[in-house]
Design an enzyme around this catalytic site. Sequence first.
Site, mmCIF file in Angstrom:
data_model
loop_
_atom_site.group_PDB
_atom_site.id
_atom_site.type_symbol
_atom_site.label_atom_id
_atom_site.label_comp_id
_atom_site.label_asym_id
_atom_site.label_seq_id
_atom_site.Cartn_x
_atom_site.Cartn_y
_atom_site.Cartn_z
ATOM 1 N N GLY A 134 0.841 -1.211 0.000
ATOM 2 C CA GLY A 134 0.000 0.000 0.000
ATOM 3 C C GLY A 134 0.860 1.239 0.000
ATOM 4 N N ASN A 135 0.261 2.372 0.345
ATOM 5 C CA ASN A 135 1.042 3.600 0.474
ATOM 6 C C ASN A 135 0.386 4.509 1.502
ATOM 7 O OD1 ASN A 135 -0.812 5.516 -0.968
ATOM 8 N ND2 ASN A 135 -0.490 4.000 -2.594
ATOM 9 N N TYR A 136 1.021 5.637 1.779
ATOM 10 C CA TYR A 136 0.595 6.493 2.891
ATOM 11 C C TYR A 136 -0.575 7.423 2.570
ATOM 12 C CZ TYR A 136 4.922 5.235 5.327
ATOM 13 O OH TYR A 136 5.912 4.575 5.961
#
Length: 399
Positions: free
Chosen positions: A207-209
């Site tokens: 995923g990512n932030y």
Amino acid sequence: MKGKKIVLGITGSIAAYKAAILIRALIKKGAEVQVVITPAGKEFITPITLSALTSKPVISEFFAQRDGTWNSHVDLGLWADAMVIAPATASTIGKMAHGVADNMLITTYLSMKAPVFVAPAMDLDMFAHPSTQNNLNILRSYGNHIIEPASGDLASHLVGKGRMEEPEKIVEVLESFFNQQQDLKDKKVLITAGPTYEKIDPVRFIGNYSSGKMGYALAEECASRGAEVILVSGPVTLKEHHPNIRRIDVESAEEMYEEARRAYTDADAGILCAAVADFTPDHTADHKIKRGKDGMTIQLKPTKDIAASLGATKKEGQVLVGFALETNDEQQNAKGKLERKNFDFIVLNSLNDKGAGFRVDTNKISIIDRQDTTSYPLKNKSEVAKDIIDRLVQTLNKN
Ligand code: C5P
């Protein structure tokens, strides 16, 4: 504009002659206009002309000369529905930015309760000077609306950006402000927001932030201005509020691609704000991958580029807006994306700017199109959303 009370500030620029045309246009639309002019402004256009057009005495001095009565800038600040400063010189813009209240126009500005619109007019080098640009950014950060000058022939015989926007355009800006709730009425807007999760196994993902805050702020802004919004959202903890927002939850880039393509078919605009994974595991394990003594490799394959796909099939009249979060060579990378993905404009935020980008409530953006780059100061994400949607409306109206 009917019944709207406008304080028109005029300053010492050759474009002051256009103020007469602006007054005519405003009055024709049913507005009431009170002129406040700086001493230098009177060198360019006479108060007689202005009072004849507005049917009101022109205010210039702190004290009405003949009987010594005081011209109350505070009363004007309460009376107005909007203040427009057109033309606004570099000097007036600087004084507004720093509160140098040495004339009636600036004291009126400082007392103003209503929204303020500023239409700069000056030579191209004065306009481009960092001092002018910084002062304009300060005014933007106060919530003032800057009506960007146009490019073209200047009084100096030079050619460039600096001529005051045409009076008809200024009236349009004001009208659309007063009708703001309506300026996306009957428009359908697709917004992608948040991260995507790319499954490795039943419990793990890449995923990512991205928090989705920017995309959700854009969705609320569009909906409050009358649009029907399809919000294709990756996994976030946010809630949508406006009833005009239809939210479709997705998880992977592939799911987001499918939903975004479907929604864009009959949409007027697409804003691609999601932080979509560029790679996804080639294979998702059916069972939780067990710890082992050896290292492990996850083979990745590229995801579909939603933006590029929508850009490639974009129909005439449809608008597409992209985002670029960059860590290096920001401008150049963003411009490349604008072209490759066939965006109408791209919103650049840099991880090098403090307070911009992932998870925070603020953002600092530049909007880049094929002609220009406009940089905005650090603002709350809901205010940033307003700036972006103002540009979207302008672009839709041009199409
Ligand atoms: O190339 P890059 O991912 O940096 O481009 C960012 C822009 O492209 C954003 O508008 C993002 O939402 C969009 N994008 C997309 N699909 C992808 C990757 C990025 O729509 N697979």
